[in-house]
Design a protein around this motif. Sequence first.
Motif, PDB file in Angstrom:
ATOM      1  N   PHE A 125      -6.535  65.594  64.034  1.00  0.00           N
ATOM      2  CA  PHE A 125      -5.340  65.645  63.077  1.00  0.00           C
ATOM      3  C   PHE A 125      -4.134  66.171  64.200  1.00  0.00           C
ATOM      4  CE2 PHE A 125      -8.794  67.387  60.656  1.00  0.00           C
ATOM      5  CZ  PHE A 125      -8.802  66.323  59.656  1.00  0.00           C
ATOM      6  N   PRO A 126      -2.999  65.950  63.836  1.00  0.00           N
ATOM      7  CA  PRO A 126      -1.832  66.468  64.759  1.00  0.00           C
ATOM      8  C   PRO A 126      -1.816  68.049  64.483  1.00  0.00           C
ATOM      9  CG  PRO A 126      -0.900  64.744  62.863  1.00  0.00           C
ATOM     10  CD  PRO A 126      -2.569  64.936  62.677  1.00  0.00           C
TER      11      PRO A 126
ATOM     12  N   LEU B 139       8.255  63.612  74.753  1.00  0.00           N
ATOM     13  CA  LEU B 139       7.941  62.408  74.012  1.00  0.00           C
ATOM     14  C   LEU B 139       6.453  61.635  74.246  1.00  0.00           C
ATOM     15  CD1 LEU B 139      11.333  60.477  74.672  1.00  0.00           C
ATOM     16  CD2 LEU B 139      10.587  61.597  72.345  1.00  0.00           C
ATOM     17  N   THR B 140       5.929  61.788  75.354  1.00  0.00           N
ATOM     18  CA  THR B 140       4.611  61.622  75.789  1.00  0.00           C
ATOM     19  C   THR B 140       3.804  62.472  75.003  1.00  0.00           C
ATOM     20  OG1 THR B 140       5.013  61.157  77.924  1.00  0.00           O
ATOM     21  CG2 THR B 140       2.925  61.723  77.335  1.00  0.00           C
ATOM     22  N   ASN B 141       4.098  63.867  74.784  1.00  0.00           N
ATOM     23  CA  ASN B 141       3.138  64.706  73.967  1.00  0.00           C
ATOM     24  C   ASN B 141       3.444  64.304  72.423  1.00  0.00           C
ATOM     25  OD1 ASN B 141       2.217  66.075  76.188  1.00  0.00           O
ATOM     26  ND2 ASN B 141       3.870  67.815  76.031  1.00  0.00           N
ATOM     27  N   LEU B 142       4.702  63.861  72.066  1.00  0.00           N
ATOM     28  CA  LEU B 142       4.867  63.412  70.700  1.00  0.00           C
ATOM     29  C   LEU B 142       3.939  62.208  70.309  1.00  0.00           C
ATOM     30  CD1 LEU B 142       6.209  63.872  67.690  1.00  0.00           C
ATOM     31  CD2 LEU B 142       8.235  62.442  68.918  1.00  0.00           C
ATOM     32  N   HIS B 143       4.083  61.374  71.129  1.00  0.00           N
ATOM     33  CA  HIS B 143       3.197  60.170  71.144  1.00  0.00           C
ATOM     34  C   HIS B 143       1.932  60.416  70.780  1.00  0.00           C
ATOM     35  CE1 HIS B 143       0.672  56.718  72.892  1.00  0.00           C
ATOM     36  NE2 HIS B 143       1.340  56.320  72.139  1.00  0.00           N
ATOM     37  N   GLU B 144       1.322  61.383  71.430  1.00  0.00           N
ATOM     38  CA  GLU B 144      -0.190  61.723  71.138  1.00  0.00           C
ATOM     39  C   GLU B 144      -0.372  62.348  69.763  1.00  0.00           C
ATOM     40  OE1 GLU B 144      -4.161  62.771  71.030  1.00  0.00           O
ATOM     41  OE2 GLU B 144      -3.103  61.374  72.005  1.00  0.00           O
ATOM     42  N   GLN B 145       0.615  62.955  69.297  1.00  0.00           N
ATOM     43  CA  GLN B 145       0.542  63.577  67.896  1.00  0.00           C
ATOM     44  C   GLN B 145       0.658  62.572  66.913  1.00  0.00           C
ATOM     45  OE1 GLN B 145      -0.407  66.901  67.626  1.00  0.00           O
ATOM     46  NE2 GLN B 145      -0.583  66.700  69.803  1.00  0.00           N
ATOM     47  N   VAL B 146       1.633  61.511  67.141  1.00  0.00           N
ATOM     48  CA  VAL B 146       1.630  60.495  65.955  1.00  0.00           C
ATOM     49  C   VAL B 146       0.427  59.698  65.963  1.00  0.00           C
ATOM     50  CG1 VAL B 146       3.117  58.290  65.511  1.00  0.00           C
ATOM     51  CG2 VAL B 146       4.148  60.529  66.343  1.00  0.00           C
ATOM     52  N   ARG B 147      -0.179  59.530  67.264  1.00  0.00           N
ATOM     53  CA  ARG B 147      -1.298  58.511  67.357  1.00  0.00           C
ATOM     54  C   ARG B 147      -2.401  59.339  66.455  1.00  0.00           C
ATOM     55  NH1 ARG B 147      -6.025  58.567  68.804  1.00  0.00           N
ATOM     56  NH2 ARG B 147      -5.936  60.637  70.010  1.00  0.00           N
TER      57      ARG B 147
ATOM     58  N   GLN C 258      -0.321  51.274  70.172  1.00  0.00           N
ATOM     59  CA  GLN C 258       1.107  50.523  70.049  1.00  0.00           C
ATOM     60  C   GLN C 258       1.882  50.991  68.905  1.00  0.00           C
ATOM     61  OE1 GLN C 258       0.742  46.212  70.582  1.00  0.00           O
ATOM     62  NE2 GLN C 258      -0.955  46.438  72.041  1.00  0.00           N
ATOM     63  N   GLN C 259       1.299  51.234  67.777  1.00  0.00           N
ATOM     64  CA  GLN C 259       2.064  51.582  66.770  1.00  0.00           C
ATOM     65  C   GLN C 259       2.598  53.057  66.771  1.00  0.00           C
ATOM     66  OE1 GLN C 259       0.246  51.206  62.862  1.00  0.00           O
ATOM     67  NE2 GLN C 259      -1.532  50.164  63.583  1.00  0.00           N
ATOM     68  N   ALA C 260       2.042  54.001  67.362  1.00  0.00           N
ATOM     69  CA  ALA C 260       2.359  55.248  67.763  1.00  0.00           C
ATOM     70  C   ALA C 260       3.758  54.955  68.773  1.00  0.00           C
ATOM     71  CB  ALA C 260       1.592  56.086  68.309  1.00  0.00           C
ATOM     72  N   LEU C 261       3.380  54.121  69.624  1.00  0.00           N
ATOM     73  CA  LEU C 261       4.498  54.164  70.778  1.00  0.00           C
ATOM     74  C   LEU C 261       5.626  53.553  70.129  1.00  0.00           C
ATOM     75  CD1 LEU C 261       4.963  54.332  73.930  1.00  0.00           C
ATOM     76  CD2 LEU C 261       4.348  51.936  74.034  1.00  0.00           C
ATOM     77  N   ALA C 262       5.562  52.390  69.395  1.00  0.00           N
ATOM     78  CA  ALA C 262       6.810  52.131  68.663  1.00  0.00           C
ATOM     79  C   ALA C 262       7.718  53.006  67.792  1.00  0.00           C
ATOM     80  CB  ALA C 262       6.469  50.898  67.877  1.00  0.00           C
TER      81      ALA C 262
END
Length: 331
Positions: A51-52, A95-103, A123-127
Motif C-alpha cells: 500500500f502507499p 518525484l521518484t519517491n512519489l512514483h513508487e507510492q503511486v505504483r 508505466q501508468q504510474a510514471l505517466a
Amino acid sequence: MNQRALPTGATAPLPAQPQWELRQIVDELRTVRERWREGLASSQECGAREFPSRQHLRDIVAALCAALFPMRLGPLDLQQESEDFFVGHTLDTTLTNLHEQVRRELSYHARQHGLQQTVPIEQQALAIVQRFARALPRIRAQLDTDVQAAFHGDPAAHSVDEVLLCYPGILAIIHYRLAHSLHVLGAPLVARIIAEVAHSQTGIDIHPGAVIGSSFFIDHGTGVVIGETAIIGERVRIYQAVTLGAKRFPAGSDGVLKKGLARHPIVQDDVVIYAGATILGRVTIGQGSVIGGNVWLTRNVAPHSHVTQAQNHQEVPRESDAVLASYSHQT
C-alpha cells in the motif's frame, strides 16, 4: 545487545514474558485476521504490505512544499542564487519517491479488482507523476492567490510570509491542491492519504475530490469539513467549524451506500461563510452571499443574499432565482 537479521522465512521467537500470555494473543489475532480476509470476496493479498505509505507521503509533501516555496519552506541555509539547483534536486528525488507510492496504489487497485493490465503499472504510474510534475507551476501560481487572499482577508496578517509560515488554512490548502491534482490524474488513494496528513496537522478536512477555485481563504480553520463533491468558486472565504456536507446517504438494493453521487454544496464566487455554519446537500449558495455564524442550511440561497441565524432569516434582493437555476444547470 546486537541483533542479527533473521534468515528469510524465519520467525522471531516470542519474548519470554508469560505474564502477557503472548502466544495465545498472537494466535487469536491471527484467527481474527484470517476471518476478516475470508470475508472479503475481492481480497487478493500478495503476502506483503503493498500500500502507499502515510509516512513516506508526509515526507514527499514536505519536500514538495519546499520545492514550491524554497525561500520560505526550504532549508534554513538556502541562498537565492542556488534556488534552481535546490528545486531541481528536490523534485528529482521527490518525484521518484512519489512514483513508487503511486505504483503501489495502482498495484493494490489491480489486485483488489482482478484487473488485467494492457499497460504495465510501472508505466501508468510514471505517466501520472509526469503529468503531476508538469502541473506544479500552475499549482504554485494558484497557491499564490490563496496566500494573497489570506493576507488581504485577515487584518491580523502582517505579511504574506507570516501567512505562509503560520496559517493552518494555507497548509491545508497546499496539501489539498497537491492532492486534488493527483486525485484527478488517477491516484485517489495517494491523494486521500495526503489530505488526511493535513487533516491530522490542522484539523481541516478537505476531500481531494472537491473542486475549489483560486483565492480561497480559510480563516482559523479548526473543524472545517469540505466534502468530496463540493464545488467552490473564486474568492470564497470560510471560517472555523464550517461544514459543507451531505444531507442524506442513499443506499442501493444491497444496503450499501451509493458512491460518487453529487451530494455536497455548490458555493459560487465571492461568498463568505462565517464560523459554525453547516450547509448540507446539493444546494447552491449564490454569488456574493454572506452566510452568518451557526446557520444551518439545506436549501438554495439566491445571489447576494444575507442569511442569519435568527430564524434562518434570508434577505433576498430582487434578482430572481433564474440566475441561480441557470448556474446550477450549467454546473
